[in-house]
Design a protein around this motif. Structure first.
Motif, PDB file in Angstrom:
ATOM      1  N   THR A 185       0.486 -11.704   6.248  1.00 59.41           N
ATOM      2  CA  THR A 185       0.509 -10.246   6.087  1.00 59.41           C
ATOM      3  C   THR A 185       1.518  -9.544   7.013  1.00 59.41           C
ATOM      4  O   THR A 185       1.510  -8.324   7.120  1.00 59.41           O
ATOM      5  CB  THR A 185      -0.913  -9.688   6.338  1.00 59.41           C
TER       6      THR A 185
ATOM      7  N   THR B 107      -8.826  -3.194   8.732  1.00 55.01           N
ATOM      8  CA  THR B 107      -9.577  -2.083   8.132  1.00 55.01           C
ATOM      9  C   THR B 107     -10.363  -2.571   6.912  1.00 55.01           C
ATOM     10  O   THR B 107     -11.196  -1.846   6.376  1.00 55.01           O
ATOM     11  CB  THR B 107      -8.644  -0.946   7.648  1.00 55.01           C
TER      12      THR B 107
ATOM     13  N   LYS C 164       0.844  -1.196   0.000  1.00 60.36           N
ATOM     14  CA  LYS C 164       0.000   0.000   0.000  1.00 60.36           C
ATOM     15  C   LYS C 164       0.885   1.254   0.000  1.00 60.36           C
ATOM     16  O   LYS C 164       0.658   2.194  -0.755  1.00 60.36           O
ATOM     17  CB  LYS C 164      -0.890   0.030   1.247  1.00 60.36           C
TER      18      LYS C 164
ATOM     19  N   THR D   2      -7.115  -4.597   2.587  1.00 60.90           N
ATOM     20  CA  THR D   2      -6.476  -5.722   1.897  1.00 60.90           C
ATOM     21  C   THR D   2      -7.561  -6.586   1.250  1.00 60.90           C
ATOM     22  O   THR D   2      -7.466  -6.957   0.070  1.00 60.90           O
ATOM     23  CB  THR D   2      -5.660  -6.554   2.918  1.00 60.90           C
TER      24      THR D   2
END
Ligand SMILES: Cc1ncc(COP(=O)(O)O)c(C=O)c1O
Length: 317
Positions: A301, A179, A43, A182
Motif C-alpha cells: 500500500t 482507518t 481513493k 481499504t
C-alpha cells in the motif's frame, strides 16, 4: 461515480516467493503516481473527481505531520489545479523529512491543531475559507468514508480480473489496516462478488474490537448508500492486532529485520509503519496458524517516504 485516473490500471501482481509452503504474490499499489504513490491514490482519484463535480476550488484534509494521505492529497490536488490546505495534528517534535518534506516542496498551507480540537479546527478553517469566497471540499483523514471504501471495492474487482488472466486463485489477501477504509472496500468487493477469499487486515494501531467496529460501520454506511442488501457479520471481519506492538509507529526489531530480509531477497522496499509491520504480521500469521499450500496476495500500500523518515531506527539495531 466519477474517477480521475492518475495511472493505468491494473497495478502489477508479482510473484514474491514461497513461505511456509505458500505462494506469496504482491500487488504493487506502491507503484502508483504521483509523488511516490500508495493506496491513497485510488481513493483520491474518486474524492477529487467528486470535488471537481461540486465546483470546489480548495481541498482541505487532516492528518499527522507524517501522513501519506496528506502527501498524496497535496500532490494530486495540486496537479489538478486546486489550492490545498492541510490541518495537521501538533506534535512535540516534527520531523521535517519524509512526508513532511514533500508537503513543504509544494509550499502547502498548514494549520496546526491540538488533537483535542480537531473537529473545531476543521469547522473554523472551512468557515474562514467560505467567508473569503472559496468553495472548499473536505476529505476526512486517511480518505475515510464511502468514497474511499468504493475505491478498494474497485481494486477488489481488478484483482478478480487479474486472477483470471494469471490463472491463479488467491485464498488470502493481506494488507496493512489503519482507518480500515481499504479493508472495508476489499470486503465490500468480496461480498458483492460472493467470493470466499479471506481478507486479513494487519492492524498498524487499533485494537481488534475498535478496528472491527469501524470496518463494520464503514460497510453498513457503504451498502446503505449503494442500496445493496448485503448482510455483514462482524465476526467474519479479520482484523489482527497481534503485531501492533506499543501502538502506531512503534517500530520494533522484528519489523526492521523483516524490511532488511525482504529488500535483500527481492529488492522490494517496505516502510516500517505500515507495510513492514503488515508483512511481518502476515508471515507470523501464516506460521502461527499453520496456513500452508495456499496462494497469498499481499497488497503493497505504499508509504515509502516513511522509510527515509525512520532511517535512524535501522542504524540503531
Ligand atoms: C502506506 C499505507 N498503508 C496502509 C494504510 C492503511 O489504509 P487504511 O487507512 O485505508 O486502513 C495507510 C493509511 O494511512 C498507509 O498510508
Amino acid at each position: 461515480m466519477n474517477r480521475i485516473k492518475f495511472n493505468t490500471y491494473p497495478t502489477p501482481i508479482e510473484f514474491y516467493g514461497e513461505y511456509n509452503n505458500n505462494n506469496i504474490y504482491i500487488k504493487r499499489d506502491d507503484l502508483t503516481e504521483p509523488a511516490l504513490g500508495g493506496n491513497k491514490v485510488r481513493k483520491l482519484e474518486l474524492f477529487l473527481a467528486d470535488a471537481k463535480n461540486k465546483n470546489a476550488d480548495y481541498i482541505v484534509t487532516y492528518g499527522a505531520p507524517q501522513s501519506n494521505h496528506c502527501r498524496l492529497t497535496v500532490a494530486m490536488a495540486h496537479k489538478m489545479g486546486f489550492k490545498t490546505l492541510l490541518i495537521l495534528s501538533e506534535s512535540k517534535v516534527v520531523n521535517y523529512n519524509g512526508n513532511f518534506f514533500i508537503f513543504d516542496l509544494f509550499d502547502t498551507e498548514i494549520v496546526w491543531t491540538g488533537t483535542d480540537r480537531v473537529p473545531k479546527t476543521i469547522e473554523n478553517t472551512l468557515g474562514e475559507l467560505k467567508r473569503k469566497g472559496f468553495n472548499p471540499y473536505f476529505i476526512q483523514g486517511g480518505g475515510h468514508g464511502n468514497i474511499g471504501t468504493h475505491a478498494y471495492k474497485l481494486a477488489f474487482d481488478e484483482i478478480k480480473e487479474q486472477e483470471q488472466q494469471m490463472n491463479v486463485s488467491f485464498d488470502y489477501i493481506f494488507h496493512a489496516s489503519g482507518t480500515g477504509t481499504t479493508q472495508s472496500g476489499l470486503i465490500a468487493g468480496k461480498l458483492i462478488n460472493n467470493s470466499n477469499i479471506n481478507i486479513v487486515g494487519i492492524s498498524v494501531a487499533r485494537n481488534e474490537e475498535r478496528g472491527k467496529e469501524v470496518i463494520e460501520e464503514s460497510l453498513v454506511g457503504y451498502f446503505e448508500e449503494y442500496s445493496k442488501e448485503i448482510q455483514i457479520f462482524k465476526n467474519e471481519i479479520i482484523f489482527i492486532d497481534d503485531y501492533v506492538g506499543k501502538g502506531y509507529a512503534d517500530i520494533y526489531p522484528e519489523i526492521i529485520s523483516t524490511i532488511k530480509y525482504v529488500v535483500r531477497n527481492s529488492s522490494l522496499l517496505l516502510d516500517p509503519v505500515y507495510t513492514g509491520k503488515a508483512f511481518y504480521g502476515m508471515l507470523k500469521h501464516l506460521e502461527n496458524n499453520e496456513i500452508k499450500n495456499r496462494n497469498i496476495l499481499f497488497i503493497h500500500t505504499g508509504g515509502i517516504p516513511l522509510l527515509f523518515n525512520y532511517a535512524s531506527n535501522f542504524k540503531e539495531e
